[in-house]
Design a protein around this motif. Structure first.
Motif, PDB file in Angstrom:
ATOM      1  N   THR A  46      19.411 -22.986 -39.917  1.00  0.00           N
ATOM      2  CA  THR A  46      18.908 -21.723 -39.369  1.00  0.00           C
ATOM      3  C   THR A  46      18.441 -20.824 -40.513  1.00  0.00           C
ATOM      4  N   TYR A  48      18.164 -17.614 -42.976  1.00  0.00           N
ATOM      5  CA  TYR A  48      19.186 -16.738 -43.549  1.00  0.00           C
ATOM      6  C   TYR A  48      19.301 -15.496 -42.666  1.00  0.00           C
ATOM      7  N   PRO A  49      20.489 -15.194 -42.135  1.00  0.00           N
ATOM      8  CA  PRO A  49      20.620 -14.130 -41.140  1.00  0.00           C
ATOM      9  C   PRO A  49      20.826 -12.714 -41.682  1.00  0.00           C
ATOM     10  N   ILE A 106      22.458  -7.350 -41.115  1.00  0.00           N
ATOM     11  CA  ILE A 106      22.103  -8.527 -40.321  1.00  0.00           C
ATOM     12  C   ILE A 106      20.673  -8.339 -39.838  1.00  0.00           C
ATOM     13  N   LYS A 107      19.857  -9.372 -40.027  1.00  0.00           N
ATOM     14  CA  LYS A 107      18.465  -9.292 -39.578  1.00  0.00           C
ATOM     15  C   LYS A 107      18.420  -9.210 -38.056  1.00  0.00           C
ATOM     16  N   ALA A 110      18.962 -12.280 -35.467  1.00  0.00           N
ATOM     17  CA  ALA A 110      19.405 -13.397 -36.305  1.00  0.00           C
ATOM     18  C   ALA A 110      20.376 -14.292 -35.551  1.00  0.00           C
ATOM     19  N   ASP A 111      20.291 -15.578 -35.828  1.00  0.00           N
ATOM     20  CA  ASP A 111      21.227 -16.559 -35.298  1.00  0.00           C
ATOM     21  C   ASP A 111      22.420 -16.595 -36.262  1.00  0.00           C
ATOM     22  N   LEU A 112      23.562 -16.155 -35.793  1.00  0.00           N
ATOM     23  CA  LEU A 112      24.746 -16.075 -36.647  1.00  0.00           C
ATOM     24  C   LEU A 112      25.653 -17.301 -36.547  1.00  0.00           C
TER      25      LEU A 112
END
Length: 126
Positions: A46, A48-49, A106-107, A110-112
């Motif tokens: 994924t 970078y979040p 956190i973007k 974002a996929d964490l």
């Protein structure tokens, strides 16, 4: 008199010996992993979040389970409260009336999931 001395000696040895109870050691586990956008793609699928480099940390307490947090670089101090990355961390902060005091990094959208996995692995869980 010798029984008395033996009793005192045995008591002092027992009082100074470490506890054989491992329950606390099994209840508390913590760990951390430094993360940076440049190196994230090497081990993860994924994007970078986070908006900055930092540290993913974890701590396990029996009440909520393993809590996973993100702290931007330069904010990993005893008085800092990282951004919670999973439900256990969010519930723990809410219960204690605490809020993160580090910049929110956190973007958007974002996929964490992989970040949480990194934190869980730091505590020896998946």
């Amino acid at each position: 008199m010798s029984r008395w001395l033996i009793s005192i000696a045995a008591l002092s040895l027992a009082a100074c010996s470490p506890s054989q109870n491992d329950s606390y050691a099994q209840q508390f586990v913590s760990g951390d992993v430094a993360v940076h956008e440049v190196f994230w793609a090497v081990d993860h699928n994924t994007p970078y979040p986070f908006t900055t480099s930092g540290e993913i940390s974890c701590v396990y307490y029996p009440e909520f389970g393993t809590e996973v947090y993100f702290e931007p670089a330069g904010y990993s101090k005893d008085s800092s409260i990282g951004t919670p990355l999973n439900k256990a961390a969010a519930k723990s902060l809410e219960k204690d009336g605490m809020i993160p005091n580090v910049p929110y990094s956190i973007k958007k959208d974002a996929d964490l999931s992989e970040a949480v996995d990194v934190g869980l692995k730091a505590c020896g869980e998946v």
